[in-house]
Enzyme design. Structure first.
Site, PDB file in Angstrom:
ATOM      1  N   THR A  41       1.579  -4.193   4.351  1.00 31.41           N
ATOM      2  CA  THR A  41       1.373  -4.477   5.779  1.00 31.41           C
ATOM      3  C   THR A  41       0.847  -5.895   6.027  1.00 31.41           C
ATOM      4  O   THR A  41       1.033  -6.436   7.112  1.00 31.41           O
ATOM      5  CB  THR A  41       0.362  -3.481   6.404  1.00 31.41           C
ATOM      6  OG1 THR A  41      -0.882  -3.576   5.709  1.00 31.41           O
ATOM      7  CG2 THR A  41       0.877  -2.060   6.363  1.00 31.41           C
ATOM      8  N   ASP A  42       0.203  -6.501   5.011  1.00 33.35           N
ATOM      9  CA  ASP A  42      -0.516  -7.765   5.259  1.00 33.35           C
ATOM     10  C   ASP A  42       0.386  -8.905   5.713  1.00 33.35           C
ATOM     11  O   ASP A  42       0.014  -9.670   6.612  1.00 33.35           O
ATOM     12  CB  ASP A  42      -1.288  -8.197   4.005  1.00 33.35           C
ATOM     13  CG  ASP A  42      -2.495  -7.302   3.739  1.00 33.35           C
ATOM     14  OD1 ASP A  42      -2.886  -6.541   4.644  1.00 33.35           O
ATOM     15  OD2 ASP A  42      -3.043  -7.371   2.631  1.00 33.35           O
ATOM     16  N   THR A  96       0.829  -1.211   0.000  1.00 31.63           N
ATOM     17  CA  THR A  96       0.000   0.000   0.000  1.00 31.63           C
ATOM     18  C   THR A  96       0.858   1.253   0.000  1.00 31.63           C
ATOM     19  O   THR A  96       0.457   2.287  -0.536  1.00 31.63           O
ATOM     20  CB  THR A  96      -0.942  -0.023   1.228  1.00 31.63           C
ATOM     21  OG1 THR A  96      -1.828  -1.116   1.062  1.00 31.63           O
ATOM     22  CG2 THR A  96      -1.746   1.255   1.369  1.00 31.63           C
TER      23      THR A  96
HETATM   24  N1  ASP Z   1      -2.672  -5.503   0.751  1.00 35.89           N
HETATM   25  C1  ASP Z   1      -1.626  -4.544   1.069  1.00 35.89           C
HETATM   26  C2  ASP Z   1      -0.305  -5.299   1.120  1.00 35.89           C
HETATM   27  O1  ASP Z   1      -0.060  -5.986   2.059  1.00 35.89           O
HETATM   28  C3  ASP Z   1      -1.931  -3.905   2.375  1.00 35.89           C
HETATM   29  C4  ASP Z   1      -0.933  -2.892   2.835  1.00 35.89           C
HETATM   30  O2  ASP Z   1       0.174  -2.768   2.379  1.00 35.89           O
HETATM   31  O3  ASP Z   1      -1.301  -2.163   3.784  1.00 35.89           O
HETATM   32  O4  ASP Z   1       0.481  -5.196   0.199  1.00 35.89           O
END
Ligand code: ASP
Length: 348
Positions: free
Chosen positions: A109-110, A29
């Site tokens: 973040t995932d 993200t």
């Molecule tokens: N779906 C995204 C990822 O993990 C979520 C994020 O980065 O916050 O790449």
């Protein structure tokens, strides 16, 4: 999506000897973009290049001399194991080369907590390795990526971060890779180190650690990605819940997995039906690690299940996803009996 060929960018505004930090971008993200700046949930992750991420952080060139590489452009939910191998190899090569003083990795973040823990166990250097990410895409109002990236570079450039293992700098806090867990689906303050808290903080150029990392990591472990990159031992996760059946365990056994992590209820307790299927799996040579779906606290050996009698391993304070990372590395290092695995879970 497969890892892409790397491209490099260089930033430095000052002739004085600044720390040399390599920024490895993987997507997420932090590199996401939406058509509408008010949009913080519907966007595409991993579409903005590292050059633009760096350009959005005024003053970065005063903190460090940056060499940036686009290692991948993915949504981290799709993290392939091959990219873990690429990333770990690149981090080790950069740190060993003598050309960089620290590494920053931009990530989604995932699955950040999984990649961070993998690197914490496998990187062979005392130099700082710091992951960061964002909850809002780069196109959003009040995007959190630029300040998080500045924080991560500031931590990686700090001598205080040496020897602390892999770190995560997020929302001004510095966490150990071992402890950090994503705990919010939407909030900017999306990560915590349950029970024990952050290691310290970074703000306005200052880095302060309040405590150190106790368990061995990086060069203090026998693990390396090089030895498993060709073939990762297959480990899957099953959960226990009301009315759980043995269908998934039977399917995993039939598929030939090497290990199963169970996300148990409470202190790693397991529905009786599931528990007997797992006990049978152990008899077939499959490693079974008992963790908890609760999200904080520890799973006590021989507490909510008779580990000694059934041949299970307790994950201690590792959540199911981190327990899976450690189990894969332990299996790859040739350990598979519960008596060999339990000390590994107790130690790392
Ligand atoms: N779906 C995204 C990822 O993990 C979520 C994020 O980065 O916050 O790449």
């Amino acid at each position: 999506m497969a890892p892409m060929a790397t491209s490099t960018t260089s930033i430095s505004s000052s002739p004085r000897a600044l720390p040399r930090i390599a920024v490895l971008a993987t997507g997420g993200t932090i590199a996401g973009s939406a058509a509408d700046s008010a949009q913080t949930a519907g966007y595409q992750a991993g579409v903005v290049g590292v050059d633009k991420l760096l350009a959005a952080v005024p003053g970065l060139a005063n903190v460090a001399h940056i060499e940036a590489e686009q290692v991948a452009s993915i949504d981290s939910k799709d993290m392939p194991l091959a990219l873990w191998a690429t990333l770990a190899g690149r981090v080790d090569a950069l740190l060993a080369s003598g050309d960089v003083d620290g590494v920053v990795i931009t990530h989604g973040t995932d699955t950040l907590e999984e990649t961070a823990y993998l690197l914490h166990l496998t990187v062979k250097s005392a130099k700082p390795v710091v992951l960061t990410a964002a909850m809002r895409p780069s196109s959003a109002l009040s995007a959190d990526g630029p300040l998080n990236l500045l924080g991560a570079v500031t931590v990686a450039a700090s001598p205080a971060a040496r020897g602390q293992g892999v770190l995560v700098a997020f929302n001004n806090r510095i966490h150990s890779a071992r402890d950090i867990v994503k705990t919010s689906t939407y909030a900017v303050d999306a990560f915590q180190s349950p029970e024990i808290g952050a290691l310290g903080w970074v703000q306005d150029g200052r880095v302060e650690f309040q405590r150190g990392v106790v368990r061995p990591h990086t060069s203090g472990t026998p693990f390396s990605v090089g030895s498993v990159a060709v073939e990762w031992p297959v480990v899957d996760i099953v959960a226990s819940y009301a009315g759980a059946s043995r269908v998934m365990v039977d399917a995993l056994v039939a598929a030939g997995v090497r290990g199963i992590v169970v996300a148990g209820t409470g202190n790693g307790s397991i529905h009786a039906t599931l528990q007997s299927a797992l006990a049978e799996a152990v008899k077939k040579g499959i490693a079974v690690v008992r963790s908890s779906r609760v999200g904080s606290g520890h799973v006590m050996r021989n507490g909510a299940a008779p580990d000694d009698a059934l041949g299970f391993v307790s994950a201690g304070t590792l959540n199911p996803y981190k327990a899976r990372v450690l189990l894969m590395l332990a299996l790859a290092s040739g350990k598979s009996a519960a008596a060999e695995l339990q000390p590994i879970f107790d130690q790392y």
